[in-house]
Enzyme design. Structure first.
Site, PDB file in Angstrom:
ATOM      1  CG  ASP A 399      -1.601   1.184   1.228  1.00 38.45           C
ATOM      2  OD1 ASP A 399      -1.682   2.232   0.643  1.00 38.45           O
ATOM      3  OD2 ASP A 399      -2.694   1.307   2.370  1.00 38.45           O
ATOM      4  CG  HIS A 400       3.256   3.934  -3.145  1.00 41.83           C
ATOM      5  ND1 HIS A 400       4.328   4.596  -2.226  1.00 41.83           N
ATOM      6  CD2 HIS A 400       3.929   3.901  -4.172  1.00 41.83           C
ATOM      7  CE1 HIS A 400       5.166   5.045  -3.020  1.00 41.83           C
ATOM      8  NE2 HIS A 400       5.053   4.417  -4.211  1.00 41.83           N
ATOM      9  NE  ARG A 401      -4.115   3.895   1.522  1.00 44.95           N
ATOM     10  CZ  ARG A 401      -5.067   3.479   2.229  1.00 44.95           C
ATOM     11  NH1 ARG A 401      -6.105   4.436   2.224  1.00 44.95           N
ATOM     12  NH2 ARG A 401      -5.232   2.189   2.369  1.00 44.95           N
TER      13      ARG A 401
END
Lengths: 427, 331, 373
Positions: A399-401
Site C-alpha cells: 500500500d503506497h500510502r
C-alpha cells in the site's frame, strides 16, 4: 481427625442452618447417631454421623447458616488434638461442580470472513441514520439495497402497509444507474441479466464471500497497490527443508512446508523492517509492535485468512503445526473470529496450482501481502555457466500510502537473502 | 411400475418385511381377526398366524410398552395404533420409555420398533377422533417421526422405519388411504430425515407434509396451469429429524413461503418451520412466512363447521395469492 | 397361614411344557408367613446371603453419604430395610434371566451381579457407570447381568417386562423375566394392563411387589382399596402370594418356586414381599409423616441385624466370622467409592453420542447458544 460437613440434604439446597446440635463437645459419636438438626430450604433434616469418634469441636453454632460442604464440627479420638488442629480449610470447599466443559465460543465462527474485525454496520442497510426512522422493508429488500447501494429512505414501498419489497429496490437501483448517480460502490452493469437469461443462474452468496468481496473491493479502491517481484533461488531451501523434515520425522516432529519457511522468513524480515509491518487508516499511519501473519486458505465458500500470532517468536515447526491445524479448522468452518483477525501481514500461496507468479490484493488494514508462486527448475547462469536451479517467484503487493517503494524493496531483498540462505531462517 | 393405493402400499410393505425377517411382527387392536380398522393388515393373519399378527386387548399403554420390551430383546414389532388420538393412552411408554431406552442407558440397548398410526380430520369423527398431534412426538429427541404423503413414499419410508434401530412413529392419514400413485416394482428404503422438493418452482415455496403435501402439490399444479404461477413444493416426509436445509434452500430461491399443516397453528409444526426459515433465510425473505393451519377449536361434528375449521386447497390457494401479492409478483 | 382365593393350582409343580401347554385355568392367592427353616439352604449359601445383604446395607449408606457430599446428584432412593427381599429375589434368578426394576434399584443391580464400583460410578455420573453416567440412580442397565433397566416412572417397567417375556415366548427361549415394583404401583393403569396381557398370553414373567407399607408418604391402606396386594392377581386368574420380605430364605424359596414355574409353563405369577423402608422415600426425605412407633418397628425389623443374629444362633456363623464378612464388605464398598471417584466424568463432546442407534440425516447437534444456521 474427621470433619463433619454441612451436608446437602435436598436437590435444591445450597446452604443450611444448624437448627440444633444434638451432641455436645466431648460426646462419643457412633455411626448413625443423629448429630444435629439441619434446616434446609425444604425441611428440617437429621444429620447422621458417618464416622465414629468424639465430638471435639463445634465450628458452626446453632442458628448459623453456611454453604454445603463447610466443616461444621470436628471428630477426634477424645484427646483434643482435632480441636487444636482445626479444620483443614476455613473456606467452604465447593461441592464438586460440573466442569464448565464447553468453550465459550458457541456462536457463529464461520460468519466472519476476512481477517478484519469490523462487521458491516447496521446503517449500511441504506437507512439514513440521521432521521431515526427505519423504513419498513423486507429483509430481502434490505439485502439487495445493501448490495446495490440503494438508500432505502429514497424508495417508496409498494408492499402491504407500504413495505419496501424486492421489486421496489430493484426499480430504484435501475433508476440510479440511469441517472448515473455517483454510487459509492459500483454495481456490475449486467445486473438484470439474472432474470432474463435462462443460461445464467444466481449462486447465493456465502457470508464469507460477501465479506471478502466487500473488503477486497475497498482495498483495491482505496489502497494504491504497487508490486515488487523477486526470483529466489530456493535450491538450498528445498534441500534444507528435506533435511529438516528428515530430522523432524526422526524425533516425531511435524512436517514443514516451503510455505511455512516462507512465513517464518517473512516474520524475520518484518522484524528487521518494521516499516512494512504497518497500517494506513483514516489518514493515520500505525506501526504494529507485534508480528501476526495471515496465511490465506481457499475454501469452497470463499477465502479465509487464519492468523499465526507472533510468528517471529515461533519456530518453523510451531508455525507448521499451528498453520495446519488452523487451516483444517477453517475448512470445517470452526475457526473462531479472533483467529481470523488482527493479522499485520499476509502470505498467499498458489504454488500448489503451478502458478508461476501472481500479485495479491492487500488484506486491509495490512499494508502488504506476499504472493508466492511455484518452485520450478530453471536454467540459470552462475559464474558464466548454465546451471539448473530451483527458482521461486515472490511478489509483494504494498500500500503506497504506508510503504514506499524503496522500503518494500529492502524488505524483499532481505527476504530473498533469507530464503537463499535458509539456515538463517531458523537461526 | 404399478399404480396402487396408499393402503395397498402399506399392506404390501408389511407383508414383504414379514416375509423377509422372522423378527418382524405386527401388534395392535383389531389387526388380525377384524383385519384392521382401516384394513391395512387384511389377510395377514391368515398368512402369518397369531404369533406374527397379534391382536391385543384395548390397552394402549400395555401393548405399546410390550412392543418396546420385545424390541429391547431384538424383535422388530410394528405396532398399529388405531388412530393417533389413542396414542395418548400410550404416551408414557412412547415418550418416557421407547424414546429413552437408547440414550438413558448409554447406548447399551435400543428399541427398534415402528408405531403406525393415522391422523387426520374431515370424516365427521368429532373432537376426540380427528386430531393431528404428531407434534407431540416430533418434539422428542430419541424418536423419529416420518409422514409419507404418497404410496411410493409410504413404501420407502415404512421399509426404512422397520429397518431402523430406533423407535419410529410412522404417521398415516385417513384421507390418504384411498389415494393412488405410482409405485416402482423395486423400492429402496428412504433416507429418514430428508425432505423432498416434489415440485420445482421459482415464485413461492409451499411446505407441507402428509395430507397437506398432496394438497400443496395439487394447488401448485393448478396455479401453474391457470395462472402461470411457479410454486415450489417441499414435502417434509420427516418431522424428526427436520430437514431445515431443504426448506431454507428453497426459500432462499423464492423469497417467500407458505406452510400448509393439518395441525393447529399455535406451537404447531409450521411454527418450527417458520422459525427455521427466519434462522436460515432471513435476508432472503420478501414477505412474512404464512401458515395455513387448522382453526383452534375442538373439531366440531357438524359438516359446515368441520369444513370451516380444516385447511383445504382453497385456503392454501388464498394464502399463496396473498403472499405473492405482498411481494409484488408480476408488478 | 395360607390365604387362598378362587380356584387353586399347584404352583411350582409345573411339569407342563411351556409351549403348547394349555393354561391351567386355576389361580390362587396365598399368604405365607414366618421364619422358614434354614435347613434347606447350605451354610455357604446362607453366608453368601448375609454377605450380599451387608454389602447392600453398607453400599446404600455410602450412597447416602455421597449424596450429602454432592458427589451423587438427582434423586436417590435406597434399599435400606429391603436387603432380605432384594437378595432373596435375585438369588432365585439364573444369570440368563432378565430383571426390570423401578428406581429403588441399587441393591438389585449389585445382587444381579454388577460390580459395586460400576453401580457407585453411575451414582457419581461417571463414564464407568452401569449406564455410562447417562442414567443415574434410577436408570441403571447392564446387558451382561440381565438388568434390563431401572425405571423412574412408576409402572413404566411393567409393560416393558411383559414385552420382554413376549420376546422370550416368541423365540421359545427358557429365560424368565422378573419385574419388581413398589406397593404404590399396583394402583396405576399399566399394572392392570400388563397383568392382564401377561396372563392372557401366558408369558413367563414374575411380578414382584415390594410392599414396604409406604408409597412416598402414603400408606398402602390410604391408596389401595384392596390392601392385601397379592390378591389383585386373582382378577387376572394369576397365581399371587405374599411372603415375609424380611426373611431372605422365605423370599428365595417363594421366588424360586414362581420363577421355575414360569420357566416350565410360561405362566406368570405375582409375589408380594412385605418389608419395611428404614429411611425416607429418598435421601432427602426426613419422613416426618411416620409415627415414632412405625419408625421404631422398621428399625426393630432390621433384616440384616436379624439375619446375622439368626445365623449365629443357629451356628452357621460365629461372631468372628460375621465380623470378617463385614470387614470384607466394608473394603468392597470403600473400593467401589474409590473406583467411582477416580473414574472420568463424561466429556461434553460425547453429548450427542447416544440419541439415536441408527444415525440419521439432519439430526440436530446444536448446543443452546448455537445458531440454527
Amino acid at each position: 481427625m474427621t470433619e463433619i460437613h454441612m451436608p446437602r440434604l435436598s436437590d435444591t439446597m445450597e446452604e443450611g442452618v444448624i437448627s440444633a446440635w444434638r451432641k455436645r463437645v466431648g460426646d462419643q459419636i457412633n455411626r448413625g447417631d443423629v448429630v444435629a438438626d439441619i434446616e434446609t430450604d425444604k425441611a428440617v433434616m437429621e444429620l447422621e454421623a458417618y464416622d465414629e469418634g468424639v465430638l471435639e469441636k463445634i465450628l458452626v453454632g446453632e442458628g448459623e447458616t453456611v454453604p454445603i460442604g463447610t466443616p461444621i464440627g470436628l471428630l477426634g479420638d477424645g484427646s483434643g488434638s482435632a480441636a487444636e488442629a482445626g479444620p483443614s480449610t476455613s473456606a467452604a470447599p465447593a461441592p464438586e461442580a460440573e466442569e464448565s466443559g464447553q468453550d465459550d465460543t458457541s456462536a457463529s465462527s464461520e460468519q466472519s470472513g476476512m481477517g478484519t474485525a469490523t462487521r458491516p454496520e447496521p446503517s449500511r442497510d441504506g437507512t439514513s441514520t440521521g432521521t431515526g426512522q427505519r423504513p419498513k422493508a423486507s429483509p430481502l429488500a434490505r439485502a439487495i439495497a445493501r448490495e446495490k447501494g440503494v438508500d432505502l429512505s429514497t424508495v417508496t414501498g409498494t408492499g402491504p402497509g407500504g413495505r419496501i419489497i424486492r421489486v421496489d429496490v430493484e426499480a430504484a437501483a435501475e433508476r440510479n444507474q440511469g441517472t448515473a448517480s455517483p454510487a459509492p460502490s459500483a454495481t456490475p452493469a449486467a445486473a438484470p441479466a439474472q432474470q432474463e437469461d435462462p443460461d445464467v443462474e444466481e449462486i447465493p452468496l456465502s457470508n464469507i464471500r460477501r465479506v471478502t468481496a466487500k473488503r477486497l473491493t475497498e482495498s483495491k479502491q482505496q489502497a494504491p497497490h504497487f508490486y515488487l517481484t523477486s526470483a529466489v533461488d530456493v535450491t538450498d531451501l528445498v534441500a534444507f527443508r528435506a533435511d529438516l523434515n528428515e530430522r523432524l520425522r526422526a524425533s516425531g516432529g511435524p512436517k514443514v512446508s516451503v510455505n511455512d519457511l516462507v512465513v517464518k522468513a517473512c516474520a524475520t524480515a518484518l522484524r528487521a523492517n518494521p516499516s512494512v509491518n504497518v497500517s494506513y487508516r483514516d489518514e493515520k499511519l500505525f506501526r504494529h509492535k507485534r508480528i501476526h501473519l495471515g496465511v490465506a486458505v481457499a475454501l469452497d465458500s470463499g477465502l479465509v485468512v487464519p492468523v499465526v500470532r507472533d510468528a517471529d517468536r515461533k519456530s518453523v515447526s510451531e508455525i507448521a503445526v499451528e498453520g495446519k491445524e488452523k487451516a483444517e479448522r477453517a475448512r470445517e468452518g470452526k475457526l473462531k473470529p479472533d483467529e481470523m483477525t488482527g493479522s499485520t501481514f499476509s502470505v498467499s500461496n498458489l504454488g500448489m496450482f503451478g502458478i508461476e507468479e501472481f500479485s495479491a490484493v492487500i488484506n486491509p488494514p495490512e499494508a502488504a501481502i506476499l504472493a508466492v508462486g511455484a518452485t520450478r527448475e530453471e536454467v540459470q547462469v552462475r559464474d558464466g555457466e548454465f546451471v539448473a536451479r530451483k527458482m521461486l517467484r515472490i511478489t509483494l503487493s504494498a500500500d503506497h500510502r504506508a510503504v514506499d517503494g524503496a522500503v518494500g524493496a529492502v524488505f524483499m531483498q532481505q527476504l530473498t537473502s533469507l530464503l537463499e540462505d535458509p539456515i538463517r531462517i531458523i537461526a | 411400475m404399478a399404480v396402487i393405493t396408499y393402503r395397498q402400499a402399506l399392506h404390501d410393505t408389511l407383508r414383504e418385511e414379514m416375509l423377509a425377517d422372522e423378527n418382524v411382527f405386527l401388534i395392535g387392536e383389531e389387526i388380525g381377526v377384524f383385519e384392521g380398522s382401516y384394513k391395512i393388515t387384511a389377510g395377514l393373519l391368515d398368512e402369518f398366524g397369531h404369533k406374527r399378527v397379534r391382536d391385543t386387548p384395548i390397552a394402549e399403554e400395555g401393548f405399546v410398552g410390550a412392543a418396546v420390551g420385545a424390541a429391547m430383546l431384538g424383535l422388530r414389532p410394528v405396532v398399529e395404533l388405531m388412530t393417533i388420538n389413542f396414542s395418548l393412552l400410550a404416551l408414557d411408554q412412547i415418550v418416557n420409555h421407547a424414546a429413552k431406552i437408547y440414550g438413558m442407558f448409554g447406548g447399551q440397548c435400543s428399541a427398534p420398533m415402528v408405531l403406525r398410526t393415522p391422523g387426520g380430520g374431515g370424516q365427521q369423527l368429532g373432537a376426540t377422533h380427528s386430531q393431528n398431534i404428531e407434534l407431540y412426538y416430533a418434539f422428542v429427541p430419541g424418536l423419529k417421526v416420518v409422514a409419507p404423503s404418497t404410496p411410493a413414499d409410504a413404501k420407502a419410508l415404512l421399509k426404512a422405519a422397520i429397518a431402523d434401530n430406533d423407535p419410529v412413529l410412522f404417521l398415516e392419514n385417513l384421507a390418504l388411504y384411498n389415494t393412488k400413485g405410482e409405485v416402482p416394482d423395486e423400492v429402496a428404503p428412504a433416507e429418514i430425515g430428508k425432505a423432498g422438493v416434489v415440485r420445482e418452482g421459482s415464485d413461492i415455496t409451499v411446505i407441507g407434509y402428509s395430507r397437506m403435501a398432496t394438497v400443496a402439490t395439487q394447488v401448485a399444479d393448478r396455479l401453474q396451469q391457470e395462472e402461470g404461477i411457479s410454486a415450489e413444493v417441499v414435502d417434509l416426509r420427516s418431522l424428526r429429524p427436520l430437514d431445515r436445509e431443504t426448506i431454507v434452500e428453497s426459500v432462499r430461491k423464492t423469497g417467500c413461503a407458505v406452510i400448509a399443516e393439518d395441525d393447529w397453528l399455535t406451537y404447531g409444526v409450521g411454527a418450527e418451520i417458520a422459525a427455521s426459515i427466519s434462522d436460515g433465510a432471513f435476508d432472503y425473505l420478501d414477505a412474512p412466512v404464512r401458515r395455513v393451519a387448522a382453526a383452534e377449536v375442538p373439531l366440531p361434528y357438524a359438516k359446515p363447521l368441520e369444513r370451516a375449521a380444516l385447511p383445504s386447497a382453497d385456503s392454501l390457494t388464498t394464502a399463496v395469492h396473498q403472499t405473492l401479492e405482498a411481494v409484488g409478483h408480476r408488478r | 397361614m395360607a390365604e387362598t382365593a378362587t380356584r387353586t393350582k399347584p404352583a411350582g409343580s409345573g411339569s407342563k411344557s411351556r409351549r403348547g401347554g394349555s393354561r391351567s385355568g386355576g389361580s390362587r392367592s396365598q399368604q405365607r408367613r414366618g421364619n422358614t427353616a434354614l435347613g434347606s439352604e447350605s451354610p455357604e449359601t446362607l453366608r453368601e446371603y448375609f454377605r450380599q445383604m451387608t454389602l447392600i446395607r453398607r453400599f446404600e449408606e455410602r450412597a447416602a453419604q455421597g449424596y450429602t457430599q454432592a458427589k451423587v446428584g438427582g434423586y436417590c432412593h435406597l434399599n435400606l430395610g429391603e436387603e432380605a427381599t432384594v437378595v432373596g429375589l435375585m438369588s432365585s434368578l439364573r444369570g440368563s434371566d432378565y430383571l426390570f426394576t423401578n428406581y429403588r434399584e441399587h441393591g438389585y443391580a449389585i445382587a444381579k451381579g454388577i460390580e459395586p464400583g460400576r453401580v457407585m460410578a453411575e451414582l457419581y455420573g461417571r463414564t464407568t457407570g452401569t449406564s455410562k453416567g447417562l442414567g443415574g440412580s434410577m436408570h441403571m442397565f447392564d446387558t451382561q447381568a440381565g438388568l434390563l433397566g431401572g425405571y423412574g416412572i412408576v409402572g413404566g417397567q411393567l409393560p416393558l417386562a411383559t414385552g420382554a417375556a413376549l420376546a422370550i415366548d416368541y423365540r421359545g427361549g427358557d429365560q424368565v423375566v422378573m419385574c419388581q415394583m413398589g406397593d404404590g404401583t399396583t394402583n396405576i393403569g399399566a399394572f392392570h394392563e400388563s397383568m392382564n396381557i401377561a396372563a392372557l398370553w401366558n408369558l413367563p414373567v414374575v411380578f414382584v411387589v415390594v410392599n414396604n407399607h409406604l408409597g412416598m408418604g402414603t400408606t398402602v391402606e390410604m391408596a389401595s382399596a384392596e390392601s392385601e396386594l397379592y390378591k389383585r392377581a386373582v382378577a387376572y386368574r394369576m397365581h399371587g402370594e405374599r411372603v415375609d420380605g424380611n426373611d431372605v430364605v422365605a423370599v428365595n424359596e417363594a421366588a424360586t418356586r414362581l420363577v421355575e414355574h414360569a420357566r416350565g409353563t410360561g405362566e406368570p405369577a405375582m409375589l408380594e414381599a412385605v418389608s419395611h423402608r428404614m429411611k425416607g422415600h429418598s435421601v432427602v426425605d426426613p419422613a416426618k409423616y411416620r409415627s415414632s412407633e412405625d419408625a421404631e418397628a422398621a428399625r426393630a425389623a432390621d433384616p440384616v441385624a436379624a439375619f446375622r443374629a439368626r445365623l449365629i444362633a443357629e451356628g452357621v456363623l460365629d461372631e468372628d466370622g460375621a465380623a470378617e464378612i463385614e470387614k470384607a464388605v466394608q473394603a468392597d464398598v470403600d473400593a467401589a467409592v474409590a473406583f467411582a471417584d477416580d473414574s472420568p466424568h463424561p466429556d461434553p463432546s460425547t453429548l450427542f453420542d447416544y440419541t439415536y442407534a441408527t444415525p440419521v440425516a439432519n439430526d440436530s447437534r446444536r448446543l443452546p447458544a448455537d445458531p440454527v444456521f
